[in-house]
Every structure is written in structure tokens, then in C-alpha cells.
Motif scaffolding. Structure first.
Motif, PDB file in Angstrom:
ATOM      1  N   GLY A  20       0.819  -1.208   0.000  1.00 33.30           N
ATOM      2  CA  GLY A  20       0.000   0.000   0.000  1.00 33.30           C
ATOM      3  C   GLY A  20       0.849   1.252   0.000  1.00 33.30           C
ATOM      4  O   GLY A  20       1.625   1.479   0.916  1.00 33.30           O
ATOM      5  N   ALA A  21       0.691   2.054  -1.067  1.00 29.43           N
ATOM      6  CA  ALA A  21       1.493   3.272  -1.214  1.00 29.43           C
ATOM      7  C   ALA A  21       0.642   4.503  -0.952  1.00 29.43           C
ATOM      8  O   ALA A  21       0.645   5.463  -1.722  1.00 29.43           O
ATOM      9  N   GLY A  22      -0.105   4.468   0.158  1.00 25.32           N
ATOM     10  CA  GLY A  22      -0.826   5.659   0.615  1.00 25.32           C
ATOM     11  C   GLY A  22       0.039   6.390   1.626  1.00 25.32           C
ATOM     12  O   GLY A  22       1.247   6.120   1.765  1.00 25.32           O
ATOM     13  N   ILE A  23      -0.574   7.280   2.375  1.00 26.75           N
ATOM     14  CA  ILE A  23       0.210   8.119   3.285  1.00 26.75           C
ATOM     15  C   ILE A  23       0.869   7.289   4.391  1.00 26.75           C
ATOM     16  O   ILE A  23       1.974   7.604   4.847  1.00 26.75           O
ATOM     17  N   VAL A  24       0.213   6.209   4.791  1.00 22.72           N
ATOM     18  CA  VAL A  24       0.780   5.397   5.867  1.00 22.72           C
ATOM     19  C   VAL A  24       1.970   4.589   5.346  1.00 22.72           C
ATOM     20  O   VAL A  24       3.038   4.539   5.977  1.00 22.72           O
ATOM     21  N   GLY A  25       1.791   3.963   4.184  1.00 20.29           N
ATOM     22  CA  GLY A  25       2.881   3.165   3.611  1.00 20.29           C
ATOM     23  C   GLY A  25       4.120   4.003   3.353  1.00 20.29           C
ATOM     24  O   GLY A  25       5.241   3.617   3.697  1.00 20.29           O
ATOM     25  N   TRP A  26       3.915   5.203   2.790  1.00 19.11           N
ATOM     26  CA  TRP A  26       5.085   6.039   2.485  1.00 19.11           C
ATOM     27  C   TRP A  26       5.741   6.596   3.737  1.00 19.11           C
ATOM     28  O   TRP A  26       6.953   6.738   3.811  1.00 19.11           O
ATOM     29  N   SER A  27       4.920   6.908   4.717  1.00 19.33           N
ATOM     30  CA  SER A  27       5.506   7.412   5.956  1.00 19.33           C
ATOM     31  C   SER A  27       6.370   6.330   6.608  1.00 19.33           C
ATOM     32  O   SER A  27       7.480   6.599   7.075  1.00 19.33           O
ATOM     33  N   ALA A  28       5.847   5.099   6.602  1.00 23.95           N
ATOM     34  CA  ALA A  28       6.632   3.999   7.178  1.00 23.95           C
ATOM     35  C   ALA A  28       7.914   3.785   6.380  1.00 23.95           C
ATOM     36  O   ALA A  28       9.001   3.607   6.953  1.00 23.95           O
ATOM     37  N   ALA A  29       7.803   3.846   5.037  1.00 23.22           N
ATOM     38  CA  ALA A  29       8.998   3.646   4.194  1.00 23.22           C
ATOM     39  C   ALA A  29      10.035   4.722   4.499  1.00 23.22           C
ATOM     40  O   ALA A  29      11.244   4.461   4.584  1.00 23.22           O
ATOM     41  N   TRP A  37      17.093   0.804   7.282  1.00 25.73           N
ATOM     42  CA  TRP A  37      16.602  -0.418   6.644  1.00 25.73           C
ATOM     43  C   TRP A  37      16.940  -0.409   5.147  1.00 25.73           C
ATOM     44  O   TRP A  37      16.781   0.597   4.475  1.00 25.73           O
ATOM     45  N   GLU A  38      17.401  -1.563   4.688  1.00 25.80           N
ATOM     46  CA  GLU A  38      17.688  -1.723   3.259  1.00 25.80           C
ATOM     47  C   GLU A  38      16.710  -2.734   2.675  1.00 25.80           C
ATOM     48  O   GLU A  38      16.083  -3.491   3.414  1.00 25.80           O
ATOM     49  N   GLN A  39      16.644  -2.758   1.358  1.00 26.20           N
ATOM     50  CA  GLN A  39      15.741  -3.685   0.654  1.00 26.20           C
ATOM     51  C   GLN A  39      14.310  -3.565   1.167  1.00 26.20           C
ATOM     52  O   GLN A  39      13.681  -4.565   1.543  1.00 26.20           O
ATOM     53  N   VAL A  40      13.845  -2.335   1.240  1.00 28.09           N
ATOM     54  CA  VAL A  40      12.438  -2.093   1.577  1.00 28.09           C
ATOM     55  C   VAL A  40      11.686  -1.918   0.260  1.00 28.09           C
ATOM     56  O   VAL A  40      12.092  -1.117  -0.578  1.00 28.09           O
ATOM     57  N   ILE A  41      10.622  -2.670   0.097  1.00 23.97           N
ATOM     58  CA  ILE A  41       9.874  -2.609  -1.158  1.00 23.97           C
ATOM     59  C   ILE A  41       8.449  -2.137  -0.881  1.00 23.97           C
ATOM     60  O   ILE A  41       7.791  -2.647   0.021  1.00 23.97           O
ATOM     61  N   VAL A  42       8.001  -1.159  -1.652  1.00 26.18           N
ATOM     62  CA  VAL A  42       6.628  -0.657  -1.512  1.00 26.18           C
ATOM     63  C   VAL A  42       5.837  -1.118  -2.734  1.00 26.18           C
ATOM     64  O   VAL A  42       6.245  -0.864  -3.868  1.00 26.18           O
ATOM     65  N   LEU A  43       4.723  -1.807  -2.493  1.00 24.59           N
ATOM     66  CA  LEU A  43       3.899  -2.299  -3.596  1.00 24.59           C
ATOM     67  C   LEU A  43       2.552  -1.593  -3.590  1.00 24.59           C
ATOM     68  O   LEU A  43       1.994  -1.332  -2.526  1.00 24.59           O
ATOM     69  N   ASP A  44       2.029  -1.327  -4.761  1.00 24.64           N
ATOM     70  CA  ASP A  44       0.651  -0.836  -4.836  1.00 24.64           C
ATOM     71  C   ASP A  44      -0.021  -1.403  -6.072  1.00 24.64           C
ATOM     72  O   ASP A  44       0.589  -1.506  -7.135  1.00 24.64           O
ATOM     73  N   GLN A  45      -1.282  -1.716  -5.903  1.00 23.75           N
ATOM     74  CA  GLN A  45      -2.031  -2.302  -7.022  1.00 23.75           C
ATOM     75  C   GLN A  45      -2.360  -1.267  -8.090  1.00 23.75           C
ATOM     76  O   GLN A  45      -2.627  -1.624  -9.240  1.00 23.75           O
ATOM     77  N   GLY A  46      -2.323   0.017  -7.729  1.00 25.43           N
ATOM     78  CA  GLY A  46      -2.740   1.043  -8.681  1.00 25.43           C
ATOM     79  C   GLY A  46      -1.604   1.950  -9.093  1.00 25.43           C
ATOM     80  O   GLY A  46      -0.425   1.677  -8.830  1.00 25.43           O
ATOM     81  N   LEU A  47      -1.996   3.052  -9.736  1.00 24.93           N
ATOM     82  CA  LEU A  47      -1.022   4.093 -10.044  1.00 24.93           C
ATOM     83  C   LEU A  47      -0.788   4.894  -8.769  1.00 24.93           C
ATOM     84  O   LEU A  47      -1.462   4.672  -7.758  1.00 24.93           O
ATOM     85  N   PRO A 180       4.436   0.192  -8.567  1.00 23.24           N
ATOM     86  CA  PRO A 180       3.005   0.424  -8.741  1.00 23.24           C
ATOM     87  C   PRO A 180       2.405  -0.629  -9.668  1.00 23.24           C
ATOM     88  O   PRO A 180       3.135  -1.416 -10.278  1.00 23.24           O
ATOM     89  N   GLN A 181       1.092  -0.631  -9.768  1.00 24.76           N
ATOM     90  CA  GLN A 181       0.353  -1.596 -10.603  1.00 24.76           C
ATOM     91  C   GLN A 181       0.818  -3.030 -10.350  1.00 24.76           C
ATOM     92  O   GLN A 181       1.007  -3.816 -11.266  1.00 24.76           O
ATOM     93  N   LEU A 209       6.175  -8.314   6.438  1.00 27.20           N
ATOM     94  CA  LEU A 209       5.415  -7.380   5.605  1.00 27.20           C
ATOM     95  C   LEU A 209       4.724  -6.384   6.516  1.00 27.20           C
ATOM     96  O   LEU A 209       4.464  -6.675   7.686  1.00 27.20           O
ATOM     97  N   LEU A 210       4.472  -5.225   5.955  1.00 21.43           N
ATOM     98  CA  LEU A 210       3.718  -4.207   6.691  1.00 21.43           C
ATOM     99  C   LEU A 210       2.500  -3.857   5.853  1.00 21.43           C
ATOM    100  O   LEU A 210       2.618  -3.346   4.736  1.00 21.43           O
ATOM    101  N   LEU A 211       1.337  -4.168   6.412  1.00 21.77           N
ATOM    102  CA  LEU A 211       0.088  -3.951   5.693  1.00 21.77           C
ATOM    103  C   LEU A 211      -0.370  -2.518   5.896  1.00 21.77           C
ATOM    104  O   LEU A 211      -0.709  -2.105   7.007  1.00 21.77           O
ATOM    105  N   CYS A 212      -0.390  -1.762   4.805  1.00 24.70           N
ATOM    106  CA  CYS A 212      -0.858  -0.366   4.842  1.00 24.70           C
ATOM    107  C   CYS A 212      -1.868  -0.192   3.715  1.00 24.70           C
ATOM    108  O   CYS A 212      -1.816   0.780   2.962  1.00 24.70           O
ATOM    109  N   ALA A 213      -2.754  -1.150   3.583  1.00 23.12           N
ATOM    110  CA  ALA A 213      -3.624  -1.206   2.411  1.00 23.12           C
ATOM    111  C   ALA A 213      -4.968  -0.545   2.652  1.00 23.12           C
ATOM    112  O   ALA A 213      -5.902  -0.732   1.862  1.00 23.12           O
ATOM    113  N   GLY A 214      -5.110   0.219   3.727  1.00 25.63           N
ATOM    114  CA  GLY A 214      -6.341   0.961   3.973  1.00 25.63           C
ATOM    115  C   GLY A 214      -7.558   0.049   3.927  1.00 25.63           C
ATOM    116  O   GLY A 214      -7.574  -1.020   4.538  1.00 25.63           O
ATOM    117  N   ILE A 215      -8.578   0.461   3.158  1.00 29.35           N
ATOM    118  CA  ILE A 215      -9.846  -0.279   3.148  1.00 29.35           C
ATOM    119  C   ILE A 215      -9.707  -1.691   2.579  1.00 29.35           C
ATOM    120  O   ILE A 215     -10.580  -2.519   2.782  1.00 29.35           O
TER     121      ILE A 215
END
Ligand code: FAD
Length: 821
Positions: A20-29, A37-47, A180-181, A209-215
Motif C-alpha cells: 500500500g502506497a498511501g500516506i501510511v505506507g510512504w511514511s513507514a517507508a 533499513w535496506e531492501q524495503v519494497i513498496v507495492l501498490d495495485q494502482g497508479l 506500482p500496478q 510485511l507491513l500492511l498499509c492497504a487501507g480499506i
């Protein structure tokens, strides 16, 4: 953003995957990479960013930091600190225009005074202002019906998507990568540990993993068998077309943000337009399962829901009637059963961390907290209210999540009394004594799904002492003078307290003793039949749990702890279990009911229903024995949180009703009554017993909490010991102090600021009237230089200051003669 390569190949491994690349995911990153921390990966299903699917891309970004919870307020303050320092492409990310919470009713006018107290307690600068000042700050506002407003100067507007861009630039600059995507389609769990994350573009092997996927959180939780108890709810937000009154205004925002809580609405200026948010409509819940992967967190606007709010908006801002609404959405975001976020590591799947149900307001702070929690194993402050393991089992049901989530939405801006019990769902868990309690006119409060008597109307015919304080207004709500009667009967005769809701854990196994010794601060290695009160500490010495351990065999122990915090305590204990299965835990909460039989005539009562020996010689204070009450096999623990002679009597649940009837019949001639939680609280407070979650929690260590006598540093190594050694060698501050009001008629409810002159020194952790000592009591942590007996302070409540003095504690039976009699 150039830093994001949409076609890059997904790495095969990662130290941590943020979903989840919303405000919570990015803040944590941001905070994780800052921590190295190294090798941190942020995934998002959308743009990403403005085109993102998530709630962050649709939020107008109002930040009201004040909250009844100190921790929630602190998360917001950390967010403001972070957002204030960010810029993206020369543009600011946060606008500190201040906030106004207006009163539109007498009740709200009073409530704002109480809220000012919270602001003082938490150290957030705030003030109450008058209509002329409100008008000056928002000239287009109709202030006719507004008597006052709470002004918080440091609140403002956060630009969610812009903040994400600024944080992404920092995190990616430090080596994080973002895809993204890329939809997460599976989470592989091996032997209770995260092993890999499967995505639409391949698999990443990772143990965290850190779940920041909101709804979408519950959907991903389900992939790993982890409950994420939240429901997405639709929420209306609209924007006016340009207002002639603001013609030419190009600045993002100048007016303070505004809350109109008596109409469940909020407002913000947006250049020459105004945004309006409404929580007025009946909650529209969307099952997480129904959310499509590529769907935005927006649903079609429902105009009928906005008719009444729009009329209310026009009353406040008549100029809105001159223009149209140019933007109208039903956005979506998350509500949990108790309205708080979900943070921490799942107790069921190691390595499955979550930061869910978090607003833009708290996103920055939550990222900071999660980064520290994941890095060090503990959060930077007491986050028990957000602990993702806090819920009881029923709270994972879809029906419960929906019912409570909807109610949280309805009540989001309501004035909620601190003792107000929930209305629905009720009667989920009842003790075997329930029917008898109903016959006695029990007034039940809900806690952890249990129906718990607060007081009994059957006791209304007992005499009330005219000297006891009269409560009225706010303090009289959810309260009855009967609790004084029940208190007194416990001190003078004997009372039955239903303690069935207590959490009862049995710990066995070849290394059970070693294990308990390693996580407790007190000495557990005592003879069989001994009860020990102890704290469980974290490595900073903070109190994670407080409970009793009763030794029933060489390697068999009962751990008894409060009802509400049970899941938290169980999760803490489980997280420290050895992996070799040499220790086992069984949760016996449902298997046993419990009655507190307390009062000077408790021994007479027990002797009347049992052939066993309850004299001091046979069963001294802090010991336990298996005995019979009539035909009922029970475990009797000679202990009392009320500070009286008596026993906690544990019986297999199916015997409960019979047990009650036996005791009740035998107690008639002894003046036995049934007593409830309200009396219980007053009894424990004048005895100086601490309550976990208010008087003690992980922000404080046993020395600060006045529990140094329950620490045995010499017993050998245990979790938190080295921290305590260090703490003990320095001055202890702040310290938990007992204060009594000069005027015994004064009543406060908790969380009120404690002042010395204009300086706020602390806040009230617990408060009640001590019916046996005839004094109104408050506890609070105070700096050691002020923590001297007799020192005078003021406690601020609803705009008034009440004089209180530090008093030697405990106020009642300091020598424990009653407990030991
Ligand atoms: P999101 O921003 O929703 O991000 C979650 C991300 O997870 C999404 O980008 C999504 O695509 C991704 N994701 C989900 N599933 C997967 C998957 N399977 N694989 C990969 N990625 C996935 N808050 C405030 O503080 N103040 C306000 O004024 C305010 N107003 C609001 C008004 C509206 C209309 C709305 C809708 C919300 C408002 N909020 C406000 C709430 C706030 O917007 C949210 O609580 C917050 O943005 C949530 O941030 P997040 O990072 O947790 O989730």
C-alpha cells in the motif's frame, strides 16, 4: 515520478514489503529507510499519488490533532511535525492555518471546556474563543448561533498526495524501491511465520510485511489468515464552485479549518472555493470482499444523503447558496469496532505487521511509530489502544465489525461520556450469574462483550450517607449513588462481585516456571499454593501487563488478569514463549466463572457453605486452595482487589448458578449484597490499587508507578531487569501520586490536567470518591520535585480549578490488616 519504474523486474527477496502506497505506507517507508533499513519494497495495485486508488488521494486533508486519547493526539503531533518539514517541487505540504471546533448547543459549549482540559493534559496549545474572534478568523461564517469555539493554532491542512510524493522521494533516495500496478495476490505463511508475498508480477521472499492497504486491509489479512477488523464506510465530501466572497484568492488555504460537530460536518477553504464533509447520513458499509482490485476508494455520490447537511451548511455559510457544488463524492475509508487504528504485529502470524485504519492526520506519526516498533520490537510510546491484538474473538466476526464500525461512524463527532456503555451488540457474553443479577436489578455495562453489573437497583433501599457528594450533570451520567451503598456494605459486611470476565490462563510444561520467571518482575518460584502479584515488563522496564500468578503445581500456574486487556496480555505472553513446546498456555476464561466474596464477614459466609478450613492458619492472605463450596469444586484465592478479607472463588462455569444460590442463601443473615463495578473502582482506589490501562501501562516502570516492592531484581535474569537496574540508580520521575481534593464534593472523571500555577505537571489517571475515607481521590504522575506530601495543585475540570493536595497512600488500611485478618 521518475524514481518509479513501472516496468522494472520485481526483486526476489526483500527485508520488508510494504503493501500500500498511501500516506501510511510512504511514511513507514520514510522512517524505516531513515533508520537504516535496506531492501524495503513498496507495492501498490494502482497508479500513484494523485491518480492513486486509495483514500489518501481523495482526502481533503484536515488535521485536527486533539483527541481524548493521549497517544492518538501524539501520533497527530508527530504527523504535523513531519508534514511541516516537507516540500515537494517547491510546494508546501502542510498549511498550519489552525482549527475551530464550534459549539452550536449548550452541551457542546460545555464539551469544548472539557476538550480544552484534554489539550492542556496532552500539552497541545489551545484556547476557547468568543464569537467576535471566530468571525474575525472566518469572515464568511454566520456566527449568530455560535457561543464559542475551541481554537488549536497548530492544526491545518495536509496535502496527502503531495506528502506521499515528498516521502517517496526520500525513501527511494535512500534505497527503497516501489512497484506500482502490482497487486498482492497471496501471502505465504510457513509455520506461523510470513515467508513470501505473491503478486501479479511475481513472488518476493520475505519474512516481514507491513500492511498499509487501507480499506483493502481485510482482504489481504484473509490471504494470510490474519483478522483485520475494519469496515470500509462511505463518507460524503463536496466542493463548491468559486465563491464571489473569495474572488481572486489563489492561496491553497487561509481560513482555519472548521468542525461543526453538532451537525456531524466539517469545512475547509480551498482557494476561492469551500469543501464540505458530512458524516450525517446513515453509514453505508462496503464489505472489503466487494472492493475490486482496480477500483478507487470512491463510490457514486448519493444526493439524498446530502440534502439535510447542505441545508445545515447554508445556515452556517449563507454565501454557499449563491454557487453550485462542483465536486461531489462518496469517498471511502476505514472504521474499526472501537474507532481506533490497528497497529503492531499479528499474534497469529509472525512477521505480519499492520498499520491500518489510520487517517491522514495520524499517518506520519503512525509511520514513525511502526518504523521504531519493527526495528526495536517495541513502539515508541504506549499504543495499547491501537494494538492490533486487543480484540476478543467475537470482534473478528463480520457482523460485529459491521455493527460496531457503523456505530463508530455515527458517533464520530458525538459527545461521548467516558462511562457510556455501547448499545449494540449486547449480551454476547453473560456469566452464569446473569439471571440472578437481572432479578436484583443489575445495571449492566459492556466490557469485552461481557455484561458486567455496575450497580444493583435492589440496593437502592439501603441508606445513603448524606455526607457523600451529590453528583449532577456530566459526572452523574452512567452513575448511581447506590455505588456508595455497595462500597459501604463491602467494608462493613460482605458482598458478591462477579469477576467471571477475568482472563484465566493456565501455563504448564516442563519449563513453565523458568518461562514465567523470565517474563515477570516478581519472584514466582514460591511454594505451591502461593499467589504472586507481578508486572510483565518490556526491555525498557515499561509495564506491559500486571497480573497475579498462582502456583498450583511444580510446573503448573494460573495467570489471572483483567477481562478487557486479556487478548493483549495473552499475545504478549505468547510472543515470548520458547519455540520448543516446553511451555503450554491454555485460555480457561470461558471454562471458569468467578465470584469475589469480600468483606469482614466473608469468612463466616465461606464457613457457612463449606466444610473446608478458611481460617488464617489454613489459608493465609495470598494463598490458594482447592476446596468445596457445597458440592461445587472451586479454587479459592485469598486475595481482594477491594482491600478486604475474602476470596476469589473460581468454579467450573456450569456450577456457577448453583454456587451463587448457595452463597446468596447463606449470606442473608450476614447482610450479603451483590455489588457492581462502580463500587469496585472506588474500593480499589482508596486502597491504592493501580488499574492497568490508566494508572499503569508501558510508558511507566514499576518504580514510577509505586510498585517497586513487587520487583525482585535479585531473583535472576528477567525481561526488563537491566533497564530497571539502570532506572533505579537514577532519580525516579515522574511518580504516580495520590491527591485528595480539599472539597470532598468535587468529582472528576479522569484525564484532567493537574496544574501548579500555570504549569501543567500531569493529568489524572484515575479518580473516584472514597466512601470509607470520606475524600475525593485523584491519581496522576507528577515530576518528582513536585511529588511531595502536602503539595497543593489544581485540577482543571470544565473550566474550573479545584484545589487538591498530594496525600500519603494508600488512604485506606495501609497495614493491610483487613486483608490479613
Ligand atoms: P490508502 O491511502 O487507501 O492507501 C492504501 C493503498 O493500498 C492503496 O493505494 C491501494 O491501491 C493499496 N492496495 C490495496 N490493496 C492492495 C493489494 N492487494 N496490492 C497492492 N496494493 C494494494 N483523513 C484525515 O485525516 N483528514 C481528513 O480530512 C480526511 N478526509 C477524508 C475525506 C474522504 C472523502 C476520505 C475518503 C477520507 C478522508 N480521510 C481523512 C481519511 C484518510 O484519507 C484515510 O484514512 C487515509 O488516507 C488512509 O491512508 P492509507 O495509507 O492507510 O490508505
Amino acid at each position: 515520478m521518475e524514481l518509479l519504474d513501472q516496468n522494472a523486474t520485481l526483486p526476489e527477496t526483500a527485508n520488508l514489503v510494504i503493501i500500500g502506497a498511501g500516506i501510511v505506507g510512504w511514511s513507514a517507508a520514510h522512517f524505516l529507510t531513515q533508520a537504516g533499513w535496506e531492501q524495503v519494497i513498496v507495492l501498490d495495485q494502482g497508479l500513484l499519488f494523485e491518480d492513486g486508488l486509495g483514500s489518501t488521494s481523495h482526502a481533503p486533508g484536515l488535521i485536527f490533532q486533539l483527541n481524548a486519547s493521549k497517544a492518538v493526539c501524539q501520533l497527530a503531533r508527530w504527523s504535523v511535525a513531519l508534514y511541516s518539514e516537507l516540500e515537494y517541487q517547491g510546494l508546501r505540504c502542510f498549511f498550519p492555518v489552525g482549527s475551530l471546533e464550534i459549539a452550536y448547543s449548550r452541551a457542546r459549549h460545555e464539551e469544548l471546556k472539557r476538550k480544552l482540559g484534554h489539550a492542556l493534559s496532552w500539552g497541545l496549545p489551545a484556547e476557547l474563543i468568543e464569537p467576535s474572534e471566530i468571525q474575525r478568523r472566518i469572515p464568511i461564517l454566520n456566527t449568530e448561533r455560535i457561543p464559542s469555539a475551541l481554537h488549536v493554532p497548530s492544526d491545518g491542512i495536509a496535502k496527502g498526495a503531495r506528502i506521499c510524493q515528498a516521502l517517496a522521494a526520500r525513501a527511494i533516495g535512500r534505497g527503497a524501491s516501489c512497484y506500482p500496478q502490482t497487486e498482492v495476490t497471496g501471502v505465504e505463511v510457513v509455520r506461523g511465520q510470513v515467508h513470501a508475498v505473491h503478486t501479479s508480477r511475481g513472488t518476493i521472499h520475505t519474512s516481514r510485511l507491513l500492511l498499509c492497504a487501507g480499506i483493502w486491509g481485510p482482504r489481504i489479512g484473509k490471504l494470510a489468515g490474519v483478522a483485520v477488523p475494519l469496515t470500509p464506510v462511505e463518507h460524503q465530501y463536496v466542493k463548491t464552485s468559486p465563491l464571489p466572497q473569495l474572488a481572486g484568492e489563489t492561496r491553497e488555504v487561509v481560513h482555519p479549518i472548521l468542525r461543526h460537530q453538532d451537525r456531524a460536518m466539517y469545512f475547509r477553504q480551498q482557494a476561492d472555493c469551500y469543501g464540505i464533509g458530512s458524516y450525517q447520513h446513515e453509514p453505508r458499509l462496503i464489505p472489503s470482499e466487494d472492493l475490486g482490485a482496480g477500483e478507487k476508494a470512491i463510490r457514486p455520490f448519493t444526493p439524498s444523503d446530502f440534502e439535510k447537511p447542505y441545508a445545515d451548511a447554508l445556515e452556517l455559510f449563507p454565501c454557499f447558496g449563491e454557487v453550485d457544488l462542483s465536486y461531489r463524492i462518496n469517498g471511502m475509508f476505514s472504521f474499526t469496532p472501537d474507532g481506533n487504528s490497528l497497529m503492531g504485529e499479528s499474534a497469529d502470524v509472525r512477521g505480519f505487521w499492520m498499520a491500518e485504519a489510520i487517517w491522514v492526520t495520524h499517518g506520519g506519526g503512525a509511520g514513525k511509530a511502526m518504523a521504531e516498533w519493527i526495528s526495536t520490537g517495541r513502539p515508541p510510546m504506549d499504543l495499547r489502544e491501537m494494538d492490533c491484538n486487543r480484540f476478543h474473538r467475537h470482534a473478528a466476526s463480520r457482523a460485529y465489525i459491521r455493527a460496531r464500525g457503523a456505530q463508530q461512524y455515527r458517533e464520530v463527532y458525538d459527545i461521548i461520556h467516558p462511562l457510556e456503555p455501547i448499545r449494540e451488540p449486547r449480551c454476547l457474553r453473560v456469566s452464569p450469574f446473569y439471571e440472578r443479577q437481572k432479578e436484583l436489578g443489575a445495571v449492566f455495562f459492556e466490557a469485552a462483550g461481557w455484561e458486567r453489573p455496575q450497580w444493583f437497583t435492589a440496593n437502592e433501599n439501603l441508606p445513603i450517607d448524606a455526607a457523600w457528594p451529590q453528583r449532577n450533570g456530566w459526572t452523574a451520567q452512567n452513575w448511581s449513588p447506590v455505588c456508595g451503598v455497595e462500597h459501604q456494605a463491602t467494608r462493613e459486611r460482605v458482598a458478591l462481585f462477579d469477576l467471571t470476565a477475568f482472563t484465566k490462563l493456565e501455563i504448564t510444561g516442563e519449563r513453565a516456571l523458568d518461562f514465567l520467571q523470565s517474563i515477570t518482575a516478581n519472584q514466582i518460584d514460591r511454594p505451591e499454593g502461593t499467589i504472586t502479584y507481578t508486572s510483565l515488563l518490556n526491555d525498557r522496564g515499561g509495564i506491559e501487563c500486571d497480573l497475579t500468578v498462582t502456583r498450583l503445581g511444580a510446573q503448573r500456574f494460573w495467570v489471572l488478569t483483567g477481562g478487557t486487556g486479556g487478548p493483549h496480555d495473552l499475545a504478549w505472553i505468547r510472543s515470548h514463549l520458547p519455540t520448543d513446546r516446553s511451555v503450554r498456555i491454555a485460555d480457561l476464561t470461558s471454562a471458569y466463572c468467578c465470584l469475589g466474596v469480600w468483606g469482614p464477614r466473608a469468612r463466616d459466609l465461606m464457613a457457612a457453605v463449606s466444610d473446608d478450613d478458611f481460617r488464617n492458619e489454613a489459608m493465609p492472605y495470598m494463598t490458594a486452595r482447592k476446596v468445596y463450596v457445597g458440592h461445587v469444586p472451586v479454587l479459592a484465592l485469598r486475595i481482594s482487589y477491594a482491600g478486604e478479607l475474602g476470596w476469589e472463588v473460581y468454579a467450573p462455569t456450569e456450577y456457577g448458578l448453583h454456587l451463587w444460590d448457595l452463597l446468596w442463601d447463606a449470606g442473608r443473615g450476614l447482610g450479603l449484597i451483590a455489588a457492581g463495578g462502580a463500587a469496585f473502582d472506588s474500593l480499589r482506589l482508596e486502597k491504592g490499587y493501580r488499574l492497568w490501562g490508566t494508572d499503569i501501562h508501558s510508558d511507566y516502570n514499576p518504580y514510577q508507578a509505586g510498585l517497586g516492592a513487587t520487583v525482585r531484581l535479585k531473583k535472576g535474569e528477567f525481561l526488563g531487569r537491566s533497564a530497571l537496574e539502570c532506572i533505579k540508580s537514577q532519580p525516579i520521575s515522574p511518580r504516580l501520586c495520590c491527591l485528595t481534593f480539599d472539597d470532598p464534593q468535587v468529582t472528576v472523571m479522569g484525564k484532567e490536567p493537574i496544574l501548579c500555577g500555570d504549569a501543567v505537571l500531569g493529568y489524572v489517571t484515575s479518580s473516584n470518591y472514597g466512601y470509607s475515607v470520606g475524600r475525593s481521590i485523584a491519581y496522576g504522575y507528577l515530576p518528582s520535585e513536585h511529588a511531595t506530601e502536602g503539595a497543593a495543585m489544581d485540577i482543571y475540570f470544565f473550566g474550573e480549578r479545584h484545589r487538591a493536595r498530594i496525600t500519603r497512600e494508600p488512604l485506606f488500611d495501609a497495614g493491610n490488616s483487613r486483608l490479613k485478618s
